[in-house]
Scaffold this active site. Structure first.
Site, PDB file in Angstrom:
ATOM      1  N   ARG A  64       9.826   1.729  -4.624  1.00 51.20           N
ATOM      2  CA  ARG A  64       8.488   2.119  -4.638  1.00 51.20           C
ATOM      3  C   ARG A  64       8.350   3.539  -5.592  1.00 51.20           C
ATOM      4  O   ARG A  64       7.685   3.819  -6.433  1.00 51.20           O
ATOM      5  CB  ARG A  64       8.102   2.638  -3.042  1.00 51.20           C
ATOM      6  CG  ARG A  64       6.726   3.275  -3.091  1.00 51.20           C
ATOM      7  CD  ARG A  64       6.022   3.302  -1.724  1.00 51.20           C
ATOM      8  NE  ARG A  64       4.733   3.998  -1.617  1.00 51.20           N
ATOM      9  CZ  ARG A  64       4.586   5.078  -1.313  1.00 51.20           C
ATOM     10  NH1 ARG A  64       5.445   5.877  -0.487  1.00 51.20           N
ATOM     11  NH2 ARG A  64       3.512   5.477  -1.098  1.00 51.20           N
ATOM     12  N   HIS A  68       5.896   3.958  -8.914  1.00 53.98           N
ATOM     13  CA  HIS A  68       5.123   5.213  -9.025  1.00 53.98           C
ATOM     14  C   HIS A  68       5.360   5.905 -10.346  1.00 53.98           C
ATOM     15  O   HIS A  68       4.544   6.549 -10.953  1.00 53.98           O
ATOM     16  CB  HIS A  68       5.232   5.968  -7.925  1.00 53.98           C
ATOM     17  CG  HIS A  68       4.502   5.402  -6.582  1.00 53.98           C
ATOM     18  ND1 HIS A  68       3.522   6.292  -5.975  1.00 53.98           N
ATOM     19  CD2 HIS A  68       4.527   4.306  -5.960  1.00 53.98           C
ATOM     20  CE1 HIS A  68       2.826   5.521  -5.051  1.00 53.98           C
ATOM     21  NE2 HIS A  68       3.389   4.241  -5.193  1.00 53.98           N
ATOM     22  N   ASP A  69       6.627   5.783 -10.681  1.00 52.30           N
ATOM     23  CA  ASP A  69       7.121   6.751 -11.783  1.00 52.30           C
ATOM     24  C   ASP A  69       6.358   5.986 -13.214  1.00 52.30           C
ATOM     25  O   ASP A  69       5.728   6.660 -14.299  1.00 52.30           O
ATOM     26  CB  ASP A  69       8.464   6.524 -12.068  1.00 52.30           C
ATOM     27  CG  ASP A  69       8.896   7.473 -13.352  1.00 52.30           C
ATOM     28  OD1 ASP A  69       8.365   8.590 -13.642  1.00 52.30           O
ATOM     29  OD2 ASP A  69       9.787   7.126 -13.931  1.00 52.30           O
ATOM     30  N   ASP A  76       9.587   7.403 -17.347  1.00 55.58           N
ATOM     31  CA  ASP A  76       9.853   8.626 -17.678  1.00 55.58           C
ATOM     32  C   ASP A  76      10.447   9.559 -16.786  1.00 55.58           C
ATOM     33  O   ASP A  76      10.689  10.966 -17.169  1.00 55.58           O
ATOM     34  CB  ASP A  76       9.093   9.448 -18.821  1.00 55.58           C
ATOM     35  CG  ASP A  76       7.807  10.003 -17.959  1.00 55.58           C
ATOM     36  OD1 ASP A  76       7.710   9.632 -16.663  1.00 55.58           O
ATOM     37  OD2 ASP A  76       6.805  10.600 -18.464  1.00 55.58           O
ATOM     38  N   ASN A  96       1.608  10.261  -3.362  1.00 53.85           N
ATOM     39  CA  ASN A  96       3.208  10.412  -3.577  1.00 53.85           C
ATOM     40  C   ASN A  96       3.831  11.120  -2.383  1.00 53.85           C
ATOM     41  O   ASN A  96       5.151  11.082  -2.306  1.00 53.85           O
ATOM     42  CB  ASN A  96       3.544  11.004  -4.745  1.00 53.85           C
ATOM     43  CG  ASN A  96       3.368  10.056  -6.080  1.00 53.85           C
ATOM     44  OD1 ASN A  96       3.353   8.792  -5.810  1.00 53.85           O
ATOM     45  ND2 ASN A  96       3.265  10.501  -7.178  1.00 53.85           N
ATOM     46  N   PRO A 163      -2.401   2.349  -8.399  1.00 51.06           N
ATOM     47  CA  PRO A 163      -3.354   1.399  -7.634  1.00 51.06           C
ATOM     48  C   PRO A 163      -3.457   1.839  -6.317  1.00 51.06           C
ATOM     49  O   PRO A 163      -2.454   1.952  -5.487  1.00 51.06           O
ATOM     50  CB  PRO A 163      -2.846   0.029  -7.803  1.00 51.06           C
ATOM     51  CG  PRO A 163      -1.625   0.232  -8.176  1.00 51.06           C
ATOM     52  CD  PRO A 163      -1.195   1.791  -8.792  1.00 51.06           C
ATOM     53  N   HIS A 193       6.534  -5.233  -1.677  1.00 53.27           N
ATOM     54  CA  HIS A 193       6.124  -4.952  -0.343  1.00 53.27           C
ATOM     55  C   HIS A 193       7.120  -5.610   0.529  1.00 53.27           C
ATOM     56  O   HIS A 193       7.017  -5.566   1.685  1.00 53.27           O
ATOM     57  CB  HIS A 193       4.870  -5.003   0.015  1.00 53.27           C
ATOM     58  CG  HIS A 193       3.947  -3.895  -0.624  1.00 53.27           C
ATOM     59  ND1 HIS A 193       2.708  -3.797  -0.520  1.00 53.27           N
ATOM     60  CD2 HIS A 193       4.602  -2.685  -1.422  1.00 53.27           C
ATOM     61  CE1 HIS A 193       2.199  -2.768  -1.238  1.00 53.27           C
ATOM     62  NE2 HIS A 193       3.330  -2.035  -1.832  1.00 53.27           N
ATOM     63  N   ASP A 250      13.272 -10.638   0.298  1.00 46.91           N
ATOM     64  CA  ASP A 250      12.853 -12.071   0.538  1.00 46.91           C
ATOM     65  C   ASP A 250      11.410 -12.357   0.288  1.00 46.91           C
ATOM     66  O   ASP A 250      10.814 -11.622  -0.083  1.00 46.91           O
ATOM     67  CB  ASP A 250      13.468 -12.354   1.860  1.00 46.91           C
ATOM     68  CG  ASP A 250      12.681 -11.600   3.036  1.00 46.91           C
ATOM     69  OD1 ASP A 250      11.622 -11.153   2.865  1.00 46.91           O
ATOM     70  OD2 ASP A 250      13.409 -11.371   4.087  1.00 46.91           O
TER      71      ASP A 250
END
Length: 322
Positions: A64, A68-69, A76, A96, A163, A193, A250
């Protein structure tokens, strides 16, 4: 023998072409640290493995964090930077606040600085750590190109590019499309997820006063809606696993969507929408296909807006700009 020689020649040319494709336009390479820090991969892999043996839930955290980065200012390492009295950084954005696992990146960076100071970027450490987390959680093993430089900007307002969990399939396709991803790549990246959990604050809107005609989101299975209500009785920070195997990489996430047991609006919409339902069904049926498509999409994500040369730096400490 002649036929074998022709085959080997063709394979060799394909490898060269693939390496050129990886390096062109990005300045990245699979072997970027071969000379300057040859044990970088091993150091990061061992650090991640040790952390996950202690706490398997950190696999989801690393996957995650990398996402998010990359979706804010590119891949970066900007999500790693701490806020200062003059600047509120990305990590302190409401989107975050639930990120964790920063100590794993710090540990890998410290180990690498002892071996080859000033060489391996925090952005690369995060990308490689996420890759290794997928593997140690039971997912596919794959390599990634390296050579990202660390960004010098981390501002809370930039996280608007992430998002939100309330988007429907059409909105997700549009948002990911603006970043160069196809609808299928969006669906397969959502499959990340398969690891982790969501906080009640991100899905409680589905459980009461959903819209003008429904009290509860009609795309939710009735029994699963009760499960979510029970989870939320613990407060906004109470957590619900995305699927029944929260620490295993999975395809159970897609099976959950078929059962109308997607936790977020942005999860269940992938099955509810005719535009993406077929992709969900395909991945639910074929885990090998999911693994193959995920690694390709995740590598592509890792190339988003990378910094090169003077546009970035190699931080001495991942939390602080040099």
């Amino acid at each position: 023998m002649k036929k074998m020689g022709i085959i080997l020649n063709v394979v060799g040319k394909l490898i060269v072409v693939m390496n050129m494709m990886v390096m062109s336009g990005y300045g990245l390479s699979m072997n970027y640290y071969m000379m300057a820090c040859p044990f970088a991969d091993m150091v990061i892999r061992n650090t991640v493995n040790k952390a996950l043996q202690s706490d398997p839930t950190l696999a989801a955290a690393l996957v995650r964090m990398h996402f998010h980065d990359c979706f804010v200012e590119g891949c970066d390492g900007s999500v790693l930077i701490d806020s200062t009295k003059d600047n509120t950084a990305e990590k302190d954005s409401p989107a975050n606040l639930s990120l964790r696992g920063y100590e794993i990146i710090d540990a890998a960076k410290d180990a690498l600085e002892r071996q080859c100071p000033g060489v391996v970027s925090c952005a690369d450490i995060l990308a490689m750590a996420a890759r290794d987390a997928v593997f140690f959680a039971g997912g596919p093993f794959y390599d990634i190109p390296k050579g990202r430089k660390d960004g010098r900007r981390s501002k809370i307002e930039d996280t608007i590019n992430l998002p939100p969990p309330t988007l429907n399939s059409s909105e997700l396709i549009t948002m990911f499309g603006k970043r160069g991803f196809t609808a299928q790549e969006m669906v397969v990246l959502s499959g990340g997820h398969t690891l982790g959990m969501a906080r009640c604050s991100s899905f409680k809107g589905r459980l009461t006063n959903f819209d003008s005609t429904h009290e509860v989101d009609p795309s939710l299975d009735t029994q699963f809606a009760r499960t979510l209500l029970k989870t939320c009785s613990g407060g906004d920070k109470a957590e619900q696993p995305f699927d029944s195997s929260r620490n295993s990489f999975d395809n159970d996430y897609f099976n959950a969507l078929q059962r109308k047991a997607g936790v977020l609006v942005s999860d269940q919409t992938l099955f509810a929408s005719p535009m993406t339902r077929g992709m969900v069904n395909a991945y639910a049926m074929n885990q090998a296909m999911f693994f193959f498509d995920f690694q390709r999409a995740y590598v592509k994500m890792g190339l988003m807006d990378v910094k090169e040369g003077s546009k970035g730096e190699v931080r001495n400490t991942c939390r602080i700009i040099n």
